[in-house]
Enzyme design. Structure first.
Site, PDB file in Angstrom:
ATOM      1  N   PHE A 189       0.836  -1.201   0.000  1.00 16.05           N
ATOM      2  CA  PHE A 189       0.000   0.000   0.000  1.00 16.05           C
ATOM      3  C   PHE A 189       0.869   1.248   0.000  1.00 16.05           C
ATOM      4  CE2 PHE A 189      -2.337  -3.417   2.023  1.00 16.05           C
ATOM      5  CZ  PHE A 189      -3.545  -3.377   1.336  1.00 16.05           C
ATOM      6  N   GLU A 190       0.357   2.304  -0.618  1.00 17.73           N
ATOM      7  CA  GLU A 190       1.134   3.539  -0.724  1.00 17.73           C
ATOM      8  C   GLU A 190       1.425   4.180   0.621  1.00 17.73           C
ATOM      9  OE1 GLU A 190      -1.323   7.022  -2.262  1.00 17.73           O
ATOM     10  OE2 GLU A 190      -2.631   5.340  -2.676  1.00 17.73           O
ATOM     11  N   THR A 191       0.658   3.789   1.636  1.00 13.83           N
ATOM     12  CA  THR A 191       0.890   4.341   2.970  1.00 13.83           C
ATOM     13  C   THR A 191       2.155   3.774   3.596  1.00 13.83           C
ATOM     14  OG1 THR A 191      -0.679   2.653   3.631  1.00 13.83           O
ATOM     15  CG2 THR A 191      -1.477   4.916   3.563  1.00 13.83           C
ATOM     16  N   GLY A 192       2.697   2.693   3.030  1.00 14.75           N
ATOM     17  CA  GLY A 192       3.961   2.169   3.533  1.00 14.75           C
ATOM     18  C   GLY A 192       3.898   0.778   4.125  1.00 14.75           C
TER      19      GLY A 192
ATOM     20  N   ASN B 249       0.677  12.111  -4.274  1.00 12.15           N
ATOM     21  CA  ASN B 249       1.088  11.787  -2.903  1.00 12.15           C
ATOM     22  C   ASN B 249       2.607  11.765  -2.743  1.00 12.15           C
ATOM     23  OD1 ASN B 249      -1.147  11.605  -1.272  1.00 12.15           O
ATOM     24  ND2 ASN B 249      -1.555   9.465  -1.726  1.00 12.15           N
TER      25      ASN B 249
END
Lengths: 253, 325
Positions: free
Chosen positions: A49-52, B107
């Site tokens: 996920f792009e959140t890490g 982002n």
């Protein structure tokens, strides 16, 4: 076995994921597709996920990429810089397959998730890029989820948020982007792919009960339908796994 | 920036002291997780105006700030908030009605811009976005940019790779740094000097903190300094960056706080319903934000049963089997 079109779309996307792929997942149906691939045909695929969060356990479906459910049991919980570096870096980035959605897609697979109408005075505003532009800039393969409607397949996107092949075969190279671009557009009617030479979208498959003509009627631009074949429906095994293992709470399907 | 002094403060006092009308603000968290919501609601209660906000994807918090009329400019990558609001509703309305000025980035762009700010660089490099309208279309005009010393003269710039084709890149995108006047984040644990321990994903919080001139930390727990220093490798933010520390249990509610509580789907759905109508939304603000007087007042309105239902399971860090429809 009866199935819904959303289930069909999730299964079609899952079939695009190979064992060993690192799957970049957004919210919604893309998460179900990535989970389905892991349970059905690509057990060694890795969801991230792009959140890490990377290789999350996903015992429950996350409702957003920041959901605490992506943090549980992950190999590491980093941040956005880690996630995007994983894709920008060719050593890992070349193994990533992205799954994206958008409000509009054109024949070169360019995506709009920003606005309808003029950017400075939009009729409808959407969420914006999020990480989509980054993923589309960096990774060699992308799956795009779309609903088949005329306004969603325009000749020209109102705002180009995420790059496909830009204006054709040399588009990405001329702009300075890495090689890459979308490999499949999966809709509620069929699957489109991109010609190796022209980089233009063509119809590769249509779902049982749908005709190529009906698909063309739901697009503003025209595509080659000569190579299209009927797609086999989801198998009982695929559907059972999807329903029982991926989304038992029926939050997204 | 802060010293080694104790920085414990009341929330209303911290907001009054550091968040000024027209200031440049960034908040931590991501969509529906760890947004500093107690601080957001206090900013609204203090009726701050003309904020220039910076966000990658701060759905829950940014949408309330926009809805309450606190924001006039916004550099943003993503205005969405999960299933309850695939596009943030007040954000959408404000952009469509021209009530806020907006500059779109991705982002990664926004994260890198905070990172550049944290490193003291004027700009930072990426290979993302070439050929897109994020590069070609600007929200803030050159004229507006030239008149305001607090924003860079360009949205971004593309240059040829000065190292020729090193690493196979012919061109790169340069993005200007962000140095907010204030960053506010909510963390699980902090000590009274401002050293922070974030559990779970850190998103971009540490860079947002390090890039800012002033930093307000809200936290679930104030922990003894000695306790945090037993495992300093788990602490992402040392006290030197922090101006104020505020103890606010449930300070991220209605967004989630990993290992403490989940997001409140019922609340987020309710806000989305109100947000679609100006009158309903204003009534909502009157009742739940202005009417609550404080975050504790707001939590009291929600009731202990409702909050207990969101309590995170010890093993997974979220509320298992929570009704999230």
């Amino acid at each position: 076995m009866d199935y819904t079109l959303r289930e069909m779309m999730a299964i079609m996307a899952a079939r695009e994921i190979h064992d060993g792929d690192i799957v970049f997942c957004g919210t919604g149906i893309s998460m179900v597709a990535a989970m389905a691939a892991k349970h059905i045909s690509a057990p060694q695929s890795i969801i991230f996920f792009e959140t890490g969060a990377i290789d999350s356990k996903l015992e429950e479906i996350p409702m957003a990429v920041s959901d605490s459910r992506v943090m549980y049991g992950a190999a590491s919980n980093g941040g956005l810089l880690d996630a995007f570096a994983t894709m920008q870096n060719r050593i890992t980035g070349d193994h990533v397959i992205g799954i994206l959605g958008a409000a509009q897609v054109d024949k070169y697979g360019n995506l709009n998730s920003t606005c309808i109408g003029d950017y400075s005075n939009p009729r409808t505003r959407f969420s914006g890029s999020g990480g989509a532009c980054d993923v589309a800039s960096f990774v060699p393969r992308c799956i795009i989820f779309m609903q088949h409607e005329k306004r969603k397949f325009p000749v020209k996107v109102d705002y180009l948020t995420s790059p496909g092949y830009l204006d054709g075969p040399k588009g990405r190279e001329n702009a300075g982007l890495m090689p890459g671009g979308p490999t499949a557009v999966i809709t509620n009617m069929g699957v489109m792919r991109f010609d190796n030479t022209t980089k233009e979208m063509y119809l590769a498959g249509y779902y049982p009960g749908i005709t190529p003509r009906k698909i063309l009627d739901n697009m503003e631009f025209s595509v080659d339908i000569s190579k299209a074949t009927e797609v086999p429906p989801p198998t009982t095994k695929e559907l059972n796994i999807l329903r029982e293992k991926c989304d038992p709470q029926r939050l997204l399907l | 920036m802060g010293t080694g002094a104790e920085k414990l403060m009341a929330l209303d006092e911290a907001i009054k002291k550091y968040v000024k009308d027209g200031c440049h603000l960034s908040i931590g968290g991501f969509t529906l997780n760890r947004n500093p919501m107690a601080a957001v609601y206090e900013i609204i209660r203090q009726r701050k105006k003309r904020l220039h906000c910076y966000a990658h994807s701060n759905g829950t918090g940014i949408d309330e700030l926009i809805g309450a009329g606190c924001v006039s400019r916004l550099d943003i990558a993503y205005g969405g908030n999960g299933k309850a609001a695939p596009t943030c509703i007040r954000f959408r309305a404000a952009v469509q009605q021209g009530k806020i000025q907006i500059e779109d980035y991705s982002n990664y762009h926004m994260s890198l811009r905070f990172h550049a700010g944290a490193m003291g660089l004027p700009f930072i490099v990426t290979r993302s976005g070439m050929g897109t309208d994020i590069v070609n279309r600007w929200g803030y005009s050159r004229e507006m940019r030239s008149k305001d010393p607090k924003i860079p003269c360009k949205k971004l710039e593309i240059i040829d790779n000065p190292f020729e084709d090193w690493c196979g890149a012919s061109k790169v995108v340069l993005l200007p740094a962000i140095n907010p006047d204030v960053t506010i984040i909510h963390v699980q644990k902090a000590d009274k000097f401002g050293t922070c321990r974030i559990e779970g994903l850190t998103f971009c919080d540490a860079d947002q903190v390090k890039a800012a001139k002033n930093v307000i930390i809200t936290c679930e727990e104030i922990v003894d300094t000695e306790e945090l220093r037993k495992k300093p490798e788990y602490n992402q933010i040392p006290f030197i960056h922090v101006s104020a520390v505020v103890h606010v249990p449930f300070g991220a509610y209605p967004s989630a706080c990993y290992n403490y509580y989940d997001y409140d789907p019922q609340y987020l759905n309710q806000v989305s319903k109100f947000a679609k109508d100006d009158t309903l939304y204003n009534d909502y603000l009157d009742r739940f934000v202005y009417g609550a007087k404080s975050h504790q007042g707001f939590l009291d309105m929600m009731g202990t049963d409702r909050l207990a239902n969101l309590k995170a399971d010890k093993k997974t860090g979220y509320a298992v089997d929570l009704d999230r429809r």
